[in-house]
Design an enzyme around this catalytic site. Structure first.
Site, PDB file in Angstrom:
ATOM      1  CG  ASP A 202      -6.890  23.549   9.099  1.00  0.00           C
ATOM      2  OD1 ASP A 202      -7.729  21.990   8.671  1.00  0.00           O
ATOM      3  OD2 ASP A 202      -5.765  22.814   9.036  1.00  0.00           O
ATOM      4  CD  GLU A 242      -9.854  19.325  11.209  1.00  0.00           C
ATOM      5  OE1 GLU A 242      -9.459  18.425  10.662  1.00  0.00           O
ATOM      6  OE2 GLU A 242      -8.653  20.096  11.912  1.00  0.00           O
TER       7      GLU A 242
END
Length: 510
Positions: A202, A242
Site C-alpha cells: 500500500d 498498488e
C-alpha cells in the site's frame, strides 16, 4: 539495470473478494462462516482490508498503531490463520507510514534523538539537509493539496518537521533506514507465520523521497520494491503493487513486479457505457499488462488519474474533455450523491478519485452493471470484487453524513439481514453466476483475444484446446452476450454451447 521480479504465480486464477471483515461480516470468524456458507466456493481468495490495531483510526485501518496485532474486536491471528486454511488471504503491508499514535512514534516524541526508533521516521532535513529551493518543493508529487509536511513539538520542546504524505496522523517511515526496514520485515514475518500468501504494498509509490525528484515512483523506488518483493518471496509471499499513475508508468511497473492493479479499467468501462464508444477501452485492452488484478470498485473511489495525462504532458487514455464528461455522468447517474463525497465536499481529499459505489455510478441499471462485470471477468488477469459491489450496494449517505469522509459513501456496514436480502437480488444472483463461470470454465486458463469490430462493440474470446468462452458487447444498446463451450455429459443443446444474454432487464437469459 533493474531486473524484473520473477512472478511466483501463487495467486489462484479465480475471482477474489475485497472486504473489511467488520463491515461485511462483523469479525473474522463470521467472515469465514459467510465464505463457507452462503458464499461457499464463490471466491478463490480474499483481500482482507486492514484488520490491525485499530480498524477505526484516521483512515479506516490504513493508519496502523500496531501493524503486527489484529484488532481484538475482529479476532486474533489464529482467526486469520483459520481463514487462510479455507481460502487464500491477501493482506496490506502499509509501507509508507504508521500512525502518530504508534508506540514507536510516541517513544520518539518523548525521547527525541535518544529514542531507539528515532531513525524510523522521515524528517524534512533527512531529505533536504541543506534546505530546499522552491522548485524542489514544487516538484514533490502528492495526491492531496498542499505540501507533505507536518510540524511537531517533542517533549523536550524541540520542533521537528516530518513527512506526512497523506494526513498528519499518518507519519512517513524512512524505509531506507535500518529501523524502518526492520519494522517492515517484522510485519512480513508475522504475515508468513499466520498463513498469508500475498501482500498488497500500500502506498509504496511514495516510499522513497529524494531531493530534486517528484518523490513518487523514481528509480530508487523501483529498487526498493524489488528488494522488498525479494524478501517477501523468500517467505513464500507474492506481491501486488498498488500505484495510481499514468498508464505508461503502469506498463513499466508491470514489467518489474508480480502483479499490478488495472486501475484504468473502471473509468474506461464507465466511459464506454456512457459514451457508447468502445475505442478507448479497446485500445487499452490491447496494450495493458496481463499480470494485472482487475477491479471495478475498491475501498477507494473510481480513479481518473489512471486514464489522464501524465505530469510531463503525455496524453492519457481519455482526453480532459472525456474525463470531465465521465465525472459529470457519474454525478448525474448517482443523483448528485457522488458530488457530495468527492473533492472539496469531503475530508480525506484525494485529487484523482470520484467517491461512489459502482452500482450507483451506472445509475443502478442492472444490465449495465452486469455488462461491466462481464467485461471485468473476461479481461486477462485476476478479478477482484469489492464487498459492496458484490451485493450491488448503494451509496451510504447516512455514514457519509456522520463521518464526513468521502470514501465512506462506499464503505457500508452490512447487517446479516441486509446480506440475506442482497443475495436474493436478481442482479446479485446473476453476478454470482458470472463469477462461477469465470472460476470454473477451463478456457480462462488459456489465451484471450480482444477485438473491437466497430466503435460501439467489443469482443473478448478465451480459448484452451477445445474449450472456449466469448463475450460480445454492444455498447449502443447496451447489451452483452456470453457464449461458452459446454463439457460432454452436461445438459446441453446439440451445439454444446451455453448462452447468456445480458439484456435490458439486467438478467442472464439463456
Amino acid at each position: 539495470m533493474l531486473t524484473k521480479v520473477k512472478a511466483r504465480k501463487i495467486l489462484k486464477n479465480q475471482v477474489q473478494l475485497i472486504a473489511y471483515a467488520d463491515r461485511l461480516a462483523g469479525d473474522l470468524k463470521q467472515l469465514n462462516a459467510l465464505l463457507g456458507g452462503p458464499l461457499e466456493r464463490v471466491f478463490g481468495g480474499v483481500h482482507l482490508l486492514p484488520f490491525f490495531v485499530p480498524i477505526d483510526g484516521a483512515d479506516a485501518g490504513f493508519d496502523p498503531i500496531d501493524h503486527t496485532k489484529v484488532d481484538p474486536r475482529l479476532g486474533d491471528w489464529g482467526d486469520v490463520r483459520a481463514l487462510g486454511e479455507e481460502i487464500e488471504v491477501m493482506a496490506d503491508l502499509i509501507v509508507n507510514h504508521v500512525s502518530s499514535d504508534s508506540p514507536q512514534f510516541r517513544d520518539f516524541q518523548e525521547n527525541g534523538a535518544d529514542s531507539p526508533f528515532a531513525g524510523m521516521f522521515l524528517t524534512y532535513d533527512r531529505v533536504f539537509p541543506v534546505g530546499a529551493r522552491e522548485q524542489d518543493l514544487l516538484r514533490i508529487y502528492r495526491p492531496r493539496p498542499g505540501l507533505p509536511f507536518t510540524s511537531i513539538t517533542l517533549e523536550s520542546g524541540e520542533k521537528r518537521l516530518l513527512w506526512t504524505t497523506f494526513t498528519p496522523q499518518q507519519v512517513d517511515i524512512d524505509v531506507q533506514h535500518p529501523q524502518g526496514r526492520a519494522y517492515l520485515s517484522a510485519i512480513l514475518d508475522r504475515f508468513q507465520s499466520s498463513g498469508i500468501r500475498m501482500v498488497r504494498l500500500d502506498a509504496v509509490g511514495y516510499a522513497i523521497k529524494k531531493a530534486g525528484t517528484s518523490c513518487f515512483m523514481i528509480p530508487d523506488t523501483y529498487r526498493f520494491i524489488e528488494s522488498l518483493a525479494s524478501e517477501a518471496h523468500a517467505l513464500g509471499i507474492e506481491v501486488l503493487v498498488e500505484i495510481h499513475s499514468h498508464y505508461l508508468q503502469q506498463l513499466e511497473i508491470a514489467r518489474r513486479v508480480d502483479w499490478v492493479y488495472d486501475f484504468a479499467l473502471p473509468p474506461l468501462v464507465l466511459h464506454s457505457l456512457f459514451s457508447r464508444d468502445s475505442r478507448a477501452l479497446g485500445h487499452w485492452l490491447r496494450a495493458r499488462p496481463n499480470n494485472a488484478v482487475t477491479v471495478l470498485d475498491t475501498h477507494d473511489g473510481v480513479g481518473v488519474i489512471d486514464v489522464g495525462a501524465g505530469r510531463e504532458g503525455e496524453p492519457g487514455l481519455l482526453t480532459p474533455h472525456e474525463i470531465a464528461k465521465l465525472v459529470e455522468a457519474i454525478h448525474s447517474r448517482s443523483g448528485g450523491q457522488s458530488r457530495l463525497a468527492t473533492g472539496a465536499a469531503a475530508n480525506n481529499l484525494d485529487l484523482y478519485q470520484v467517491n461512489c459505489t459502482f452500482y450507483d455510478a451506472v445509475g443502478r441499471r442492472g444490465n449495465e452493471y452486469l455488462v461491466a462485470r462481464a467485461i471485468q471477468f473476461f479481461v486477462p488477469g485476476i478479478p477482484q470484487v469489492y464487498y459492496v459491489g458484490l451485493l450491488a450496494g448503494t451509496n451510504d449517505m447516512e455514514l457519509l453524513g456522520r463521518t464526513k469522509v468521502g470514501r465512506d459513501i462506499n464503505r457500508h456496514y452490512y447487517t446479516s439481514s441486509e446480506i440475506q436480502d442482497a443475495l436474493g437480488n436478481p442482479v446479485v444472483r446473476n453476478l454470482l453466476d458470472l463469477i462461477r463461470l469465470r472460476n470454473s470454465h477451463p478456457s480462462f486458463a488459456g489465451q484471450a483475444h480482444v477485438e473491437t469490430p466497430s466503435e460501439h462493440t467489443l469482443m473478448i474470446t478465451w480459448r484452451l484446446d477445445a474449450h472456449w468462452a466469448r463475450l460480445e458487447v454492444d455498447f449502443s444498446a447496451p447489451r452483452a452476450l456470453v457464449t461458452f463451450s459446454k463439457a460432454r455429459g452436461e445438459e446441453e443443446e446439440e451445439t454444446a454451447i451455453g448462452k447468456w444474454d445480458l439484456c435490458a432487464s439486467g438478467t442472464l437469459r439463456s
